[in-house]
Design a protein around this motif. Structure first.
Motif, PDB file in Angstrom:
ATOM      1  N   GLU A   1       0.826  -1.201   0.000  1.00 36.93           N
ATOM      2  CA  GLU A   1       0.000   0.000   0.000  1.00 36.93           C
ATOM      3  C   GLU A   1       0.864   1.256   0.000  1.00 36.93           C
ATOM      4  N   ILE A   2       1.940   1.247   0.793  1.00 38.46           N
ATOM      5  CA  ILE A   2       2.822   2.408   0.870  1.00 38.46           C
ATOM      6  C   ILE A   2       3.543   2.632  -0.453  1.00 38.46           C
ATOM      7  N   ILE A   3       4.001   1.578  -1.079  1.00 43.56           N
ATOM      8  CA  ILE A   3       4.709   1.701  -2.359  1.00 43.56           C
ATOM      9  C   ILE A   3       3.764   2.217  -3.436  1.00 43.56           C
ATOM     10  N   LEU A   4       2.584   1.657  -3.504  1.00 47.17           N
ATOM     11  CA  LEU A   4       1.626   2.096  -4.511  1.00 47.17           C
ATOM     12  C   LEU A   4       1.212   3.549  -4.290  1.00 47.17           C
ATOM     13  N   ARG A   5       1.007   3.924  -3.049  1.00 51.76           N
ATOM     14  CA  ARG A   5       0.589   5.290  -2.758  1.00 51.76           C
ATOM     15  C   ARG A   5       1.677   6.296  -3.149  1.00 51.76           C
ATOM     16  N   ASN A   6       2.939   5.939  -2.927  1.00 53.29           N
ATOM     17  CA  ASN A   6       4.021   6.864  -3.220  1.00 53.29           C
ATOM     18  C   ASN A   6       4.396   6.898  -4.696  1.00 53.29           C
ATOM     19  N   ASN A   7       4.204   5.797  -5.412  1.00 51.11           N
ATOM     20  CA  ASN A   7       4.628   5.731  -6.808  1.00 51.11           C
ATOM     21  C   ASN A   7       3.517   6.092  -7.786  1.00 51.11           C
ATOM     22  N   TYR A   8       2.288   5.784  -7.473  1.00 55.07           N
ATOM     23  CA  TYR A   8       1.196   6.023  -8.416  1.00 55.07           C
ATOM     24  C   TYR A   8       0.609   7.399  -8.182  1.00 55.07           C
ATOM     25  N   LYS A   9       0.742   8.259  -9.147  1.00 56.09           N
ATOM     26  CA  LYS A   9       0.141   9.581  -9.082  1.00 56.09           C
ATOM     27  C   LYS A   9      -0.650   9.783 -10.366  1.00 56.09           C
ATOM     28  N   PRO A  10      -1.949   9.973 -10.256  1.00 55.38           N
ATOM     29  CA  PRO A  10      -2.735  10.150 -11.480  1.00 55.38           C
ATOM     30  C   PRO A  10      -2.382  11.474 -12.164  1.00 55.38           C
ATOM     31  N   SER A  11      -2.552  11.485 -13.469  1.00 59.47           N
ATOM     32  CA  SER A  11      -2.247  12.707 -14.210  1.00 59.47           C
ATOM     33  C   SER A  11      -3.287  13.765 -13.872  1.00 59.47           C
ATOM     34  N   LYS A  12      -2.846  15.010 -13.917  1.00 62.26           N
ATOM     35  CA  LYS A  12      -3.731  16.103 -13.562  1.00 62.26           C
ATOM     36  C   LYS A  12      -4.692  16.439 -14.700  1.00 62.26           C
ATOM     37  N   PHE A  13      -4.307  16.177 -15.929  1.00 62.97           N
ATOM     38  CA  PHE A  13      -5.121  16.511 -17.084  1.00 62.97           C
ATOM     39  C   PHE A  13      -5.896  15.279 -17.528  1.00 62.97           C
ATOM     40  N   VAL A  14      -7.193  15.417 -17.616  1.00 62.34           N
ATOM     41  CA  VAL A  14      -8.038  14.323 -18.093  1.00 62.34           C
ATOM     42  C   VAL A  14      -8.555  14.711 -19.462  1.00 62.34           C
ATOM     43  N   HIS A  15      -8.253  13.896 -20.450  1.00 63.57           N
ATOM     44  CA  HIS A  15      -8.656  14.195 -21.819  1.00 63.57           C
ATOM     45  C   HIS A  15     -10.087  13.715 -22.040  1.00 63.57           C
ATOM     46  N   MET A  16     -10.955  14.639 -22.435  1.00 64.70           N
ATOM     47  CA  MET A  16     -12.346  14.293 -22.721  1.00 64.70           C
ATOM     48  C   MET A  16     -12.484  14.026 -24.216  1.00 64.70           C
ATOM     49  N   GLN A  17     -13.230  12.984 -24.552  1.00 64.51           N
ATOM     50  CA  GLN A  17     -13.366  12.629 -25.953  1.00 64.51           C
ATOM     51  C   GLN A  17     -14.417  13.469 -26.668  1.00 64.51           C
ATOM     52  N   ARG A  18     -15.390  13.992 -25.942  1.00 66.86           N
ATOM     53  CA  ARG A  18     -16.461  14.770 -26.557  1.00 66.86           C
ATOM     54  C   ARG A  18     -16.462  16.187 -26.005  1.00 66.86           C
ATOM     55  N   ASP A  19     -17.009  17.091 -26.801  1.00 64.88           N
ATOM     56  CA  ASP A  19     -17.176  18.459 -26.335  1.00 64.88           C
ATOM     57  C   ASP A  19     -18.333  18.513 -25.352  1.00 64.88           C
ATOM     58  N   PHE A  20     -18.309  19.512 -24.504  1.00 61.85           N
ATOM     59  CA  PHE A  20     -19.408  19.704 -23.577  1.00 61.85           C
ATOM     60  C   PHE A  20     -20.521  20.465 -24.282  1.00 61.85           C
ATOM     61  N   ARG A  21     -21.630  19.798 -24.552  1.00 62.69           N
ATOM     62  CA  ARG A  21     -22.793  20.456 -25.134  1.00 62.69           C
ATOM     63  C   ARG A  21     -24.027  19.605 -24.842  1.00 62.69           C
ATOM     64  N   LEU A  22     -25.148  20.259 -24.879  1.00 57.27           N
ATOM     65  CA  LEU A  22     -26.397  19.563 -24.614  1.00 57.27           C
ATOM     66  C   LEU A  22     -26.852  18.813 -25.855  1.00 57.27           C
ATOM     67  N   ARG A  23     -27.503  17.695 -25.637  1.00 56.51           N
ATOM     68  CA  ARG A  23     -28.128  16.997 -26.751  1.00 56.51           C
ATOM     69  C   ARG A  23     -29.445  17.677 -27.087  1.00 56.51           C
ATOM     70  N   ASP A  24     -30.017  17.307 -28.224  1.00 53.39           N
ATOM     71  CA  ASP A  24     -31.270  17.923 -28.641  1.00 53.39           C
ATOM     72  C   ASP A  24     -32.498  17.210 -28.092  1.00 53.39           C
ATOM     73  N   LYS A  25     -32.295  16.181 -27.301  1.00 53.07           N
ATOM     74  CA  LYS A  25     -33.442  15.494 -26.702  1.00 53.07           C
ATOM     75  C   LYS A  25     -33.013  14.848 -25.390  1.00 53.07           C
ATOM     76  N   VAL A  26     -33.994  14.548 -24.574  1.00 54.67           N
ATOM     77  CA  VAL A  26     -33.743  13.862 -23.308  1.00 54.67           C
ATOM     78  C   VAL A  26     -34.501  12.546 -23.321  1.00 54.67           C
ATOM     79  N   ALA A  27     -34.141  11.648 -22.436  1.00 58.96           N
ATOM     80  CA  ALA A  27     -34.800  10.353 -22.364  1.00 58.96           C
ATOM     81  C   ALA A  27     -36.223  10.525 -21.846  1.00 58.96           C
ATOM     82  N   LEU A  28     -37.138   9.759 -22.402  1.00 60.09           N
ATOM     83  CA  LEU A  28     -38.525   9.824 -21.957  1.00 60.09           C
ATOM     84  C   LEU A  28     -38.652   9.109 -20.618  1.00 60.09           C
TER      85      LEU A  28
END
Length: 116
Positions: free
Chosen positions: A7-34
């Motif tokens: 646990e100590i080794i993993l906690r010290n060595n694994y650091k997630p990246s600060k930048f998360v790449h999103m595959q889609r743009d942020f926008r609303l769809r033209d419809k919602v689920a019924l």
């Protein structure tokens, strides 16, 4: 190695990246689920309980509880009017006060589509 050491080794060595790449743009769809609207609180419950208390007090005699019966029936008629008005406004697509149905949200989103 012990579990604690891993646990100590993993906690010290694994650091997630600060930048998360999103595959889609942020926008609303033209419809919602019924979705169906969940029914709200039951209406005329207090009037019904007053009527039942009157019946119990008067040994279930209707003639002694005419005022309570009249109040209960007027409450039921008013609730039926509001329910029919809500259904009519939903069918017409008119947006009124309160929560919007999924059909109304979809029609509003389709009037103002998001740029692609």
């Amino acid at each position: 190695m012990s579990k604690r050491m891993n646990e100590i080794i993993l906690r010290n060595n694994y650091k997630p990246s600060k930048f998360v790449h999103m595959q889609r743009d942020f926008r609303l769809r033209d419809k919602v689920a019924l979705r169906r609207n969940r029914p709200g609180a039951a209406e005329c419950v207090t009037e019904m309980s007053v009527l039942m208390a009157c019946w119990k007090k008067n040994e279930f005699n209707d003639s002694d509880c005419t005022e309570e019966i009249k109040i209960f029936h007027s409450c039921c008629a008013e609730a039926e009017k509001t329910k029919k008005a809500a259904i009519a406004s939903e069918k017409s697509g008119k947006i009124g006060d309160g929560k919007m149905t999924s059909k109304q949200v979809t029609s509003l989103l389709q009037k103002y589509p998001q740029p692609r």
